[in-house]
Scaffold this motif. Sequence first.
Motif, short mmCIF file in Angstrom:
data_model
loop_
_atom_site.label_atom_id
_atom_site.label_comp_id
_atom_site.label_asym_id
_atom_site.label_seq_id
_atom_site.Cartn_x
_atom_site.Cartn_y
_atom_site.Cartn_z
N GLU A 13 -16.65 111.75 39.27
CA GLU A 13 -16.99 111.98 40.66
C GLU A 13 -17.34 113.45 40.81
O GLU A 13 -16.71 114.32 40.21
CB GLU A 13 -15.85 111.60 41.60
CG GLU A 13 -14.56 112.37 41.44
CD GLU A 13 -13.51 111.95 42.47
OE1 GLU A 13 -13.51 110.75 42.86
OE2 GLU A 13 -12.70 112.81 42.87
N THR A 46 -20.02 111.81 45.13
CA THR A 46 -20.62 110.63 44.50
C THR A 46 -19.76 110.26 43.30
O THR A 46 -19.40 111.13 42.50
CB THR A 46 -22.06 110.89 44.03
OG1 THR A 46 -22.88 111.17 45.17
CG2 THR A 46 -22.62 109.68 43.30
N THR A 48 -19.80 108.02 39.95
CA THR A 48 -20.75 107.36 39.06
C THR A 48 -20.02 106.85 37.82
O THR A 48 -19.22 107.58 37.22
CB THR A 48 -21.87 108.33 38.63
OG1 THR A 48 -22.62 108.71 39.79
CG2 THR A 48 -22.82 107.68 37.63
N PHE A 65 -26.45 100.87 43.36
CA PHE A 65 -25.87 101.82 44.32
C PHE A 65 -25.05 101.04 45.33
O PHE A 65 -25.56 100.19 46.04
CB PHE A 65 -26.96 102.63 45.03
CG PHE A 65 -26.40 103.60 46.04
CD1 PHE A 65 -25.70 104.73 45.62
CD2 PHE A 65 -26.53 103.37 47.40
CE1 PHE A 65 -25.17 105.61 46.54
CE2 PHE A 65 -26.00 104.25 48.32
CZ PHE A 65 -25.32 105.37 47.90
N GLU A 66 -23.75 101.33 45.34
CA GLU A 66 -22.80 100.64 46.20
C GLU A 66 -22.96 99.11 46.08
O GLU A 66 -22.98 98.37 47.06
CB GLU A 66 -22.96 101.13 47.65
CG GLU A 66 -22.61 102.62 47.74
CD GLU A 66 -22.66 103.22 49.13
OE1 GLU A 66 -23.17 102.58 50.05
OE2 GLU A 66 -22.16 104.37 49.28
N SER A 99 -23.63 102.70 37.77
CA SER A 99 -23.16 102.23 39.07
C SER A 99 -22.68 103.44 39.85
O SER A 99 -21.91 104.26 39.35
CB SER A 99 -22.01 101.23 38.89
OG SER A 99 -21.50 100.84 40.15
N SER A 100 -23.14 103.57 41.08
CA SER A 100 -22.88 104.77 41.85
C SER A 100 -22.52 104.43 43.29
O SER A 100 -23.00 103.45 43.85
CB SER A 100 -24.13 105.67 41.82
OG SER A 100 -23.90 106.90 42.44
N GLU A 101 -21.64 105.25 43.87
CA GLU A 101 -21.30 105.08 45.29
C GLU A 101 -20.95 106.44 45.88
O GLU A 101 -20.48 107.34 45.17
CB GLU A 101 -20.12 104.11 45.47
CG GLU A 101 -18.83 104.57 44.81
CD GLU A 101 -17.69 103.57 44.99
OE1 GLU A 101 -17.97 102.42 45.36
OE2 GLU A 101 -16.53 103.96 44.76
N ASN A 102 -21.21 106.58 47.18
CA ASN A 102 -20.91 107.81 47.89
C ASN A 102 -19.74 107.63 48.83
O ASN A 102 -19.51 106.52 49.35
CB ASN A 102 -22.12 108.27 48.72
CG ASN A 102 -23.28 108.74 47.87
OD1 ASN A 102 -23.12 109.03 46.68
ND2 ASN A 102 -24.46 108.81 48.46
N THR A 103 -19.03 108.70 49.09
CA THR A 103 -17.95 108.67 50.09
C THR A 103 -18.48 109.03 51.47
O THR A 103 -17.72 109.08 52.42
CB THR A 103 -16.84 109.66 49.72
OG1 THR A 103 -17.39 110.99 49.70
CG2 THR A 103 -16.23 109.33 48.37
N SER A 112 -27.13 114.31 48.92
CA SER A 112 -26.71 113.23 48.03
C SER A 112 -27.31 113.36 46.63
O SER A 112 -26.70 112.94 45.65
CB SER A 112 -27.08 111.87 48.63
OG SER A 112 -28.47 111.79 48.87
#
Length: 350
Positions: A13, A46, A48, A65-66, A99-103, A112
Motif C-alpha cells: 500500500e 492505493t 496493490t 480495480f476494486e 488487483s488494486s483498490e483505493n481508500t 490516484s
Amino acid sequence: MADYKNSGSIGWESPSNIALIKYWGKKGNQLPCNPSISMSLKNSLTRTVLSYEPKGNGDQLSFLFEGKRQVSFEQRITKFIENLSDHFKFLTDYQLSVSSENTFPHSTGIASSASAMSSLALCLCSMQEEISGVEMAEDEFYRKAGFIARLGSGSASRSVYGGFAAWGESNSFSKSSDEYAVPFSKYTHPVFQDFQDAILLVSSKKKEVSSSAGHQLMENHPYASARFTQANKHFERMLGVLRSGDLEEFIEIMENEALSLHGLMMNSTPSFTLLKPNTLELIERIRSYRLSSNVPVGFTLDAGPNIHLLYPKSEKERVVPFIDSELSQFLENGKYIVDEKGEGPQKIKM
C-alpha cells in the motif's frame, strides 16, 4: 526460461501525496522541468497486489480495480510493464495479475496515479527480490522503486517515501535528482511532523484536463521559462522553510504555487479554468479566517477545483469547527476528507 522462483503474490500500500512546489512541465522520458516537493498522506492510499506465474498462452497482464476490470488502465499498465524490460529482465518470463483498490473516491483532488504507480513499482521491486533471492539495501530498494514509479507517473516517485520528499535536480539540495525522488523528512522542523490536510470537495466531476495533457501545455507556453525560474526559487525557499518552521512563509509559498499552477492553465492554449466559484469563495474565507484568527492555515490545489487545507495538528480544535461552520456549505454534499502527513508505504502481509 531463467531459473527463478515460479510463482507468488506481493502486496504494497502506498500513499498519495500533495505537492507544495508543483511539478508542471516535463522533458525526455518523464523528467521534470523543475524540482518539486510534496507531503505524503496517511489515509489516502492505493493497495496493490501483484501475482505472478510462468508465462503461458494468455495475456501477459490482467488488471482489476476494486474487483472490476478497467480496460483503459489495464492498457496503460500493460504499456508501462512492456517498457520495463531493461530494468526487470525477468518480466518477459511471467504472466502478471494486478488487483488494486483505493481508500479514497475518484476525482477528489487526490493524486490516484501517484499512489497507484508507486504501489505497483514497490510490488515489482519486491518481485525482483523474491524471484532472484537477492535483497536490495533499503535505500537502494526505495530509490529503484521511485525511479520505476516515475516512469509511470512523475509525481509517483515522491510517494515511495513518507512525510516530505523532493524530486528534480536543484543546486539547493545536493542529493536531488531528476531520475528519482529523495526523502526530506529528516531535515524538517518539528511543527511539520504531524501536519494535517483537510481535502475540501468542491466537485467530484472528472477533471477537464489530464495531468499528461497539462504538462504538454507547458511545451509552448509563453510563460514557461519564467515559471521554471519561479519554481526553482520557490523550491529553494521551501527547503529553508521546512527546516526553520516558518509557517507564514510556508503558507505564502504554498498558496502562490497553487495559484501559479492554475494561472498557467488559464493562459495556456487551449485554456482551462478549473477553479469553480465555490473554490474562489473558499479561498477568500480561508484567507479572511487566517487574518482574523492568526491560525496558520493555508491552502493548495492540484489541477482541479478541490482544496487541500493544511495546518499544524495543534490547531485542529480550532480549524475543524471553522470548516464545519464556514466552509462546508460550499462543498459538494458538505463533504471533506480528513487526512494528515503519513509515514509512507507499507508492505502488505500476504
